[in-house]
Design a protein around this motif. Structure first.
Motif, mmCIF file in Angstrom:
data_model
loop_
_atom_site.group_PDB
_atom_site.id
_atom_site.type_symbol
_atom_site.label_atom_id
_atom_site.label_comp_id
_atom_site.label_asym_id
_atom_site.label_seq_id
_atom_site.Cartn_x
_atom_site.Cartn_y
_atom_site.Cartn_z
ATOM 1 N N ASN A 1 0.968 -1.668 -2.785
ATOM 2 C CA ASN A 1 2.491 -1.184 -2.490
ATOM 3 C C ASN A 1 3.056 -0.381 -3.711
ATOM 4 O O ASN A 1 3.169 -0.872 -4.856
ATOM 5 C CB ASN A 1 3.276 -2.436 -2.046
ATOM 6 N N GLU A 2 3.690 0.842 -3.235
ATOM 7 C CA GLU A 2 4.329 1.421 -4.274
ATOM 8 C C GLU A 2 5.933 1.065 -4.607
ATOM 9 O O GLU A 2 6.620 0.564 -3.584
ATOM 10 C CB GLU A 2 4.591 2.811 -4.163
ATOM 11 N N PHE A 3 6.199 0.787 -5.920
ATOM 12 C CA PHE A 3 7.590 0.499 -6.206
ATOM 13 C C PHE A 3 8.143 1.398 -7.260
ATOM 14 O O PHE A 3 7.354 2.045 -7.958
ATOM 15 C CB PHE A 3 7.677 -0.933 -6.838
ATOM 16 N N VAL A 4 9.360 1.700 -7.344
ATOM 17 C CA VAL A 4 10.005 2.107 -8.758
ATOM 18 C C VAL A 4 10.681 1.156 -9.451
ATOM 19 O O VAL A 4 11.547 0.655 -8.909
ATOM 20 C CB VAL A 4 10.955 3.337 -8.115
ATOM 21 N N ASP B 1 9.638 3.181 -0.562
ATOM 22 C CA ASP B 1 9.718 3.854 0.654
ATOM 23 C C ASP B 1 11.074 4.286 0.545
ATOM 24 O O ASP B 1 11.777 5.140 1.027
ATOM 25 C CB ASP B 1 9.363 3.126 1.655
ATOM 26 N N VAL B 2 11.863 3.006 0.196
ATOM 27 C CA VAL B 2 13.314 3.105 0.167
ATOM 28 C C VAL B 2 13.945 4.296 -0.910
ATOM 29 O O VAL B 2 14.852 4.836 -0.629
ATOM 30 C CB VAL B 2 13.848 1.752 -0.161
ATOM 31 N N VAL B 3 13.162 4.304 -1.996
ATOM 32 C CA VAL B 3 13.756 5.132 -3.104
ATOM 33 C C VAL B 3 13.748 6.479 -2.592
ATOM 34 O O VAL B 3 14.462 7.554 -3.169
ATOM 35 C CB VAL B 3 12.769 4.945 -4.204
ATOM 36 N N GLY B 4 12.845 7.013 -1.794
ATOM 37 C CA GLY B 4 12.617 8.454 -1.399
ATOM 38 C C GLY B 4 13.881 9.345 -1.281
ATOM 39 O O GLY B 4 14.126 10.246 -1.763
ATOM 40 N N ARG B 5 14.958 8.506 -0.616
ATOM 41 C CA ARG B 5 16.179 9.094 -0.325
ATOM 42 C C ARG B 5 16.871 9.493 -1.375
ATOM 43 O O ARG B 5 17.913 10.413 -1.665
ATOM 44 C CB ARG B 5 16.690 8.306 0.540
#
Length: 62
Positions: free
Chosen positions: A19-22, A46-50
């Motif tokens: 799973n990818e995180f920032v 996925d949340v950070v994309g925006r």
């Protein structure tokens, strides 16, 4: 890199499940081995994309 810049830099990382995180770079000891405690300070990739355009994100070296 000075401390001020390091606080403003985020890095993309993956957990053991892929799973990818920032994460804020200054919160990590080793971008290749991230603990559950360190992941608590990270954002789901996925949340950070925006909001990615507002963050200074660098890719970790794989």
């Amino acid at each position: 890199m000075n401390a001020k810049n390091k606080e403003d830099v985020y890095v993309r990382v993956k957990d053991m499940a892929g799973n990818e995180f920032v994460c804020p770079l200054n919160e990590l000891r080793d971008v290749k081995s991230i603990s559950e405690t360190e992941l608590a300070n990270c954002f789901d990739g996925d949340v950070v994309g925006r909001y990615a355009g507002q963050l200074s994100i660098v890719d970790s070296e794989d």
